[in-house]
Design a protein around this motif. Structure first.
Motif, PDB file in Angstrom:
ATOM      1  N   GLU A 223      -1.159  -9.701   4.823  1.00 26.03           N
ATOM      2  CA  GLU A 223       0.027  -8.918   5.172  1.00 26.03           C
ATOM      3  C   GLU A 223       1.191  -9.823   5.574  1.00 26.03           C
ATOM      4  OE1 GLU A 223      -0.611  -5.692   7.857  1.00 26.03           O
ATOM      5  OE2 GLU A 223      -1.309  -4.448   6.189  1.00 26.03           O
ATOM      6  N   SER A 224       0.892 -10.905   6.297  1.00 23.58           N
ATOM      7  CA  SER A 224       1.965 -11.822   6.709  1.00 23.58           C
ATOM      8  C   SER A 224       2.621 -12.475   5.509  1.00 23.58           C
ATOM      9  CB  SER A 224       1.394 -12.895   7.655  1.00 23.58           C
ATOM     10  OG  SER A 224       0.903 -12.314   8.840  1.00 23.58           O
ATOM     11  N   VAL A 225       1.804 -12.890   4.535  1.00 19.68           N
ATOM     12  CA  VAL A 225       2.355 -13.512   3.323  1.00 19.68           C
ATOM     13  C   VAL A 225       3.203 -12.507   2.560  1.00 19.68           C
ATOM     14  CG1 VAL A 225       1.746 -14.445   1.060  1.00 19.68           C
ATOM     15  CG2 VAL A 225       0.559 -15.247   3.103  1.00 19.68           C
ATOM     16  N   THR A 226       2.748 -11.272   2.481  1.00 19.94           N
ATOM     17  CA  THR A 226       3.499 -10.231   1.761  1.00 19.94           C
ATOM     18  C   THR A 226       4.881 -10.028   2.372  1.00 19.94           C
ATOM     19  OG1 THR A 226       1.456  -9.093   1.159  1.00 19.94           O
ATOM     20  CG2 THR A 226       3.488  -7.814   1.068  1.00 19.94           C
ATOM     21  N   ILE A 227       4.952  -9.982   3.683  1.00 20.46           N
ATOM     22  CA  ILE A 227       6.238  -9.794   4.368  1.00 20.46           C
ATOM     23  C   ILE A 227       7.161 -10.982   4.111  1.00 20.46           C
ATOM     24  CG2 ILE A 227       7.333  -9.587   6.640  1.00 20.46           C
ATOM     25  CD1 ILE A 227       4.770  -8.084   7.529  1.00 20.46           C
ATOM     26  N   LYS A 228       6.587 -12.187   4.125  1.00 26.00           N
ATOM     27  CA  LYS A 228       7.408 -13.383   3.905  1.00 26.00           C
ATOM     28  C   LYS A 228       7.983 -13.428   2.483  1.00 26.00           C
ATOM     29  CE  LYS A 228       5.111 -16.294   7.347  1.00 26.00           C
ATOM     30  NZ  LYS A 228       4.236 -17.464   7.583  1.00 26.00           N
ATOM     31  N   LEU A 229       7.255 -12.847   1.517  1.00 24.54           N
ATOM     32  CA  LEU A 229       7.755 -12.825   0.143  1.00 24.54           C
ATOM     33  C   LEU A 229       9.114 -12.152   0.056  1.00 24.54           C
ATOM     34  CD1 LEU A 229       4.573 -11.868  -1.948  1.00 24.54           C
ATOM     35  CD2 LEU A 229       5.785 -14.057  -1.980  1.00 24.54           C
ATOM     36  N   PHE A 230       9.351 -11.183   0.934  1.00 28.14           N
ATOM     37  CA  PHE A 230      10.579 -10.403   0.907  1.00 28.14           C
ATOM     38  C   PHE A 230      11.803 -11.269   1.206  1.00 28.14           C
ATOM     39  CE2 PHE A 230      13.003  -6.464   1.904  1.00 28.14           C
ATOM     40  CZ  PHE A 230      12.563  -5.709   0.832  1.00 28.14           C
ATOM     41  N   ASP A 231      11.581 -12.347   1.982  1.00 27.82           N
ATOM     42  CA  ASP A 231      12.706 -13.213   2.357  1.00 27.82           C
ATOM     43  C   ASP A 231      13.328 -13.912   1.152  1.00 27.82           C
ATOM     44  OD1 ASP A 231      12.355 -12.528   4.986  1.00 27.82           O
ATOM     45  OD2 ASP A 231      11.135 -14.283   5.478  1.00 27.82           O
ATOM     46  N   GLY A 232      12.529 -14.122   0.118  1.00 30.50           N
ATOM     47  CA  GLY A 232      13.036 -14.880  -1.029  1.00 30.50           C
ATOM     48  C   GLY A 232      13.696 -14.037  -2.097  1.00 30.50           C
ATOM     49  N   LEU A 233      13.791 -12.734  -1.895  1.00 28.88           N
ATOM     50  CA  LEU A 233      14.382 -11.855  -2.894  1.00 28.88           C
ATOM     51  C   LEU A 233      15.889 -11.714  -2.675  1.00 28.88           C
ATOM     52  CD1 LEU A 233      11.663  -9.036  -2.995  1.00 28.88           C
ATOM     53  CD2 LEU A 233      11.824 -11.115  -4.382  1.00 28.88           C
ATOM     54  N   LEU A 241      11.297  -3.623  -7.151  1.00 27.33           N
ATOM     55  CA  LEU A 241      10.195  -4.073  -7.999  1.00 27.33           C
ATOM     56  C   LEU A 241       8.987  -4.492  -7.172  1.00 27.33           C
ATOM     57  CD1 LEU A 241       9.391  -4.619 -10.939  1.00 27.33           C
ATOM     58  CD2 LEU A 241      10.251  -6.963 -10.650  1.00 27.33           C
ATOM     59  N   LEU A 242       9.249  -5.218  -6.064  1.00 32.98           N
ATOM     60  CA  LEU A 242       8.149  -5.649  -5.195  1.00 32.98           C
ATOM     61  C   LEU A 242       7.461  -4.437  -4.566  1.00 32.98           C
ATOM     62  CD1 LEU A 242       6.449  -7.722  -3.676  1.00 32.98           C
ATOM     63  CD2 LEU A 242       8.267  -7.839  -1.948  1.00 32.98           C
ATOM     64  N   MET A 243       8.245  -3.467  -4.086  1.00 31.28           N
ATOM     65  CA  MET A 243       7.660  -2.283  -3.465  1.00 31.28           C
ATOM     66  C   MET A 243       6.827  -1.489  -4.460  1.00 31.28           C
ATOM     67  SD  MET A 243       8.318  -2.477  -0.379  1.00 31.28           S
ATOM     68  CE  MET A 243       9.358  -3.568   0.603  1.00 31.28           C
ATOM     69  N   SER A 244       7.321  -1.382  -5.676  1.00 32.76           N
ATOM     70  CA  SER A 244       6.580  -0.667  -6.708  1.00 32.76           C
ATOM     71  C   SER A 244       5.265  -1.368  -6.997  1.00 32.76           C
ATOM     72  CB  SER A 244       7.426  -0.568  -7.973  1.00 32.76           C
ATOM     73  OG  SER A 244       6.710   0.078  -9.002  1.00 32.76           O
ATOM     74  N   HIS A 245       5.315  -2.695  -7.052  1.00 28.44           N
ATOM     75  CA  HIS A 245       4.094  -3.476  -7.293  1.00 28.44           C
ATOM     76  C   HIS A 245       3.093  -3.286  -6.158  1.00 28.44           C
ATOM     77  CE1 HIS A 245       1.399  -6.794  -8.151  1.00 28.44           C
ATOM     78  NE2 HIS A 245       1.631  -7.263  -6.929  1.00 28.44           N
ATOM     79  N   LEU A 246       3.564  -3.358  -4.902  1.00 28.36           N
ATOM     80  CA  LEU A 246       2.676  -3.205  -3.752  1.00 28.36           C
ATOM     81  C   LEU A 246       2.034  -1.820  -3.728  1.00 28.36           C
ATOM     82  CD1 LEU A 246       4.771  -4.938  -0.921  1.00 28.36           C
ATOM     83  CD2 LEU A 246       2.706  -5.823  -2.031  1.00 28.36           C
ATOM     84  N   GLN A 247       2.836  -0.817  -4.045  1.00 26.07           N
ATOM     85  CA  GLN A 247       2.297   0.542  -4.052  1.00 26.07           C
ATOM     86  C   GLN A 247       1.270   0.705  -5.166  1.00 26.07           C
ATOM     87  OE1 GLN A 247       5.086   3.748  -4.814  1.00 26.07           O
ATOM     88  NE2 GLN A 247       3.898   5.169  -3.556  1.00 26.07           N
ATOM     89  N   GLY A 248       1.575   0.160  -6.319  1.00 25.63           N
ATOM     90  CA  GLY A 248       0.633   0.254  -7.435  1.00 25.63           C
ATOM     91  C   GLY A 248      -0.681  -0.453  -7.147  1.00 25.63           C
ATOM     92  N   GLU A 270      12.826  -0.416   5.489  1.00 28.42           N
ATOM     93  CA  GLU A 270      13.661   0.571   4.802  1.00 28.42           C
ATOM     94  C   GLU A 270      13.224   0.755   3.350  1.00 28.42           C
ATOM     95  OE1 GLU A 270      17.364  -1.349   5.307  1.00 28.42           O
ATOM     96  OE2 GLU A 270      17.321  -1.163   7.499  1.00 28.42           O
ATOM     97  N   HIS A 271      13.018  -0.344   2.636  1.00 33.99           N
ATOM     98  CA  HIS A 271      12.653  -0.258   1.222  1.00 33.99           C
ATOM     99  C   HIS A 271      11.231   0.269   1.042  1.00 33.99           C
ATOM    100  CE1 HIS A 271      16.071  -2.127  -0.984  1.00 33.99           C
ATOM    101  NE2 HIS A 271      16.345  -2.600   0.228  1.00 33.99           N
ATOM    102  N   ALA A 272      10.332  -0.102   1.961  1.00 29.99           N
ATOM    103  CA  ALA A 272       8.955   0.383   1.860  1.00 29.99           C
ATOM    104  C   ALA A 272       8.888   1.892   2.082  1.00 29.99           C
ATOM    105  CB  ALA A 272       8.076  -0.344   2.881  1.00 29.99           C
ATOM    106  N   LEU A 273       9.591   2.374   3.095  1.00 25.17           N
ATOM    107  CA  LEU A 273       9.612   3.815   3.353  1.00 25.17           C
ATOM    108  C   LEU A 273      10.310   4.568   2.223  1.00 25.17           C
ATOM    109  CD1 LEU A 273      10.368   3.863   7.204  1.00 25.17           C
ATOM    110  CD2 LEU A 273       8.211   4.456   6.065  1.00 25.17           C
ATOM    111  N   ALA A 274      11.349   3.952   1.666  1.00 29.50           N
ATOM    112  CA  ALA A 274      12.032   4.578   0.528  1.00 29.50           C
ATOM    113  C   ALA A 274      11.071   4.735  -0.648  1.00 29.50           C
ATOM    114  CB  ALA A 274      13.234   3.726   0.119  1.00 29.50           C
ATOM    115  N   GLN A 275      10.267   3.702  -0.893  1.00 23.72           N
ATOM    116  CA  GLN A 275       9.301   3.751  -1.997  1.00 23.72           C
ATOM    117  C   GLN A 275       8.270   4.854  -1.776  1.00 23.72           C
ATOM    118  OE1 GLN A 275       9.293   1.850  -4.807  1.00 23.72           O
ATOM    119  NE2 GLN A 275       7.454   2.863  -5.592  1.00 23.72           N
ATOM    120  N   LEU A 276       7.728   4.925  -0.554  1.00 22.48           N
ATOM    121  CA  LEU A 276       6.679   5.906  -0.266  1.00 22.48           C
ATOM    122  C   LEU A 276       7.227   7.336  -0.229  1.00 22.48           C
ATOM    123  CD1 LEU A 276       4.605   4.063   2.500  1.00 22.48           C
ATOM    124  CD2 LEU A 276       3.992   4.391   0.093  1.00 22.48           C
TER     125      LEU A 276
END
Length: 385
Positions: A223-233, A241-248, A270-276
């Motif tokens: 989970e920590s690595v996943t959150i850090k990935l967001f910093d590079g977008l 795209l990342l949220m869609s991938h995580l949900q899938g 915000e983006h995670a809740l928007a996706q869900l």
């Protein structure tokens, strides 16, 4: 055999001899009492001499009395109280070793807050659960460290929890706690997020809890690595795209969202809740940051997240807003500590559990439910085949 007091000793004692001589007599009296075998009259005389000596003006004499009585099994209560009430140099060795001091007296010492004396209590060969609880609650750091390193001390789960709450970011205390021979499972799980890497390996290797700890470490790391990935977008499209991938992939969980919120990563939230919730990020932003809180509640419900997660999520958002209004620098560790402290003080919130422990337990429940649903689906397919 302990040396016998002579009439000459008593005469010298009563005629104000030098401190050195009085100290010699004090040691002789103490050894004689410790050895036992005194008659009733001799015991009365020895006790009267002790009462004189524990009030002696010379520190040397009082120290000699205290040291000579450390292992004694029978000393008048008023003499014991005089010694433990004395200055540290006289009282500390006696407090650390004497079997005659009651828990009630030890608790009074802790309440008085004399650091050296409390440290001596934490060092005793045996420390009761009640006394350990008091040190965990009120003792200074040195005393708590000494207590944790004392295998003769009985510590309750609440004592461990109190220490972890008071020093939740102190790796030294967590490491010392991790070295104890026996720890409740709930304490081990809380320790994982605090201890050094070396101590984590020790905890993982503990019999009976290794699999749980290893699973938690892997879960938290992912989970920590996943959150850090967001910093590079860079763009909204990348976020989506990342949220869609995580949900899938089944990884856009409520615990991941709350963990991000507790690190101050509100854009991720915000983006995670928007996706869900299947709404735009712009609408999600408006609902998350609604000053009246109704927006966040509605968005949370539409995202179909576990109700157990709403309180920490709401508190994380509130703390974020407070820091933004005060223009405080958003440091992740400071932010996380603020949220944990806020949750622990909620009358209807968590009392003794660390936020990470909550997230882990909720994630475990989600995994169990998903596993059961999968097993049920397999059974239905097998039955219809």
């Amino acid at each position: 055999m302990a040396p016998q007091l002579t009439q000459s000793d008593i005469t010298e004692l009563l005629t104000a001899p030098t401190p050195d001589k009085r100290a010699q007599i004090a040691r002789k009296v103490g050894r004689q009492i410790d050895a036992g075998g005194l008659s009733g009259q001799e015991r009365l005389l020895a006790n009267d001499i002790l009462r004189l000596m524990v009030r002696d003006a010379a520190e040397m004499v009082r120290t000699a009395v205290a040291e000579s009585l450390c292992a004694a099994s029978e000393v008048p209560a008023d003499v014991v109280n005089s010694i433990i009430s004395d200055i540290d140099s006289v009282a500390v060795p006696f407090i650390e070793r004497s079997p005659l001091i009651t828990d009630e007296a030890l608790l009074e010492i802790i309440e008085a807050g004399a650091p050296a004396k409390v440290l001596a209590i934490a060092s005793r060969g045996s420390v009761s659960e009640e006394v350990s609880d008091a040190i965990a609650r009120d003792g200074e750091r040195d005393a708590v460290v000494r207590l944790l390193g004392n295998e003769g001390a009985t510590l309750s789960t609440s004592a461990f929890s109190e220490v972890l709450t008071r020093w939740h970011d102190d790796v030294g205390i967590a490491d010392r706690m991790a070295m104890r021979k026996a720890l409740p499972l709930t304490v081990v799980e809380r320790l994982v997020s605090v201890v050094s890497d070396e101590m984590k390996n020790r905890l993982v290797a503990r019999g009976g809890v290794g699999n749980d700890i290893a699973e938690r470490l892997a879960f938290e790391a992912r989970e920590s690595v996943t959150i850090k990935l967001f910093d590079g977008l860079d763009s909204i499209e990348d976020f989506a795209l990342l949220m869609s991938h995580l949900q899938g992939a089944g990884r856009l969980s409520g615990t991941l969202i709350v963990r991000a919120a507790c690190l101050g990563e509100m854009k991720f939230v915000e983006h995670a809740l928007a996706q869900l919730a299947r709404i735009s990020p712009e609408r999600a932003w408006t609902l998350v940051h609604d000053a009246g809180r109704l927006g966040l509640r509605a968005l949370f419900q539409q995202a179909r997240l576990s109700q157990d997660l709403y309180l920490p999520l709401r508190i994380a958002v509130d703390v974020y807003h407070e820091m933004v209004r005060s223009e405080e620098v958003l440091d992740r560790e400071h932010f996380r500590r603020q949220i944990i402290e806020r949750i622990l003080t909620q009358p209807d919130g968590l009392k003794n559990d660390d936020l990470d422990f909550l997230l882990y337990q909720i994630a475990r429940q989600e995994q169990i439910i998903a596993q059961r649903e999968g097993e049920a689906a397999d059974a239905v397919r097998a039955a219809s085949a």
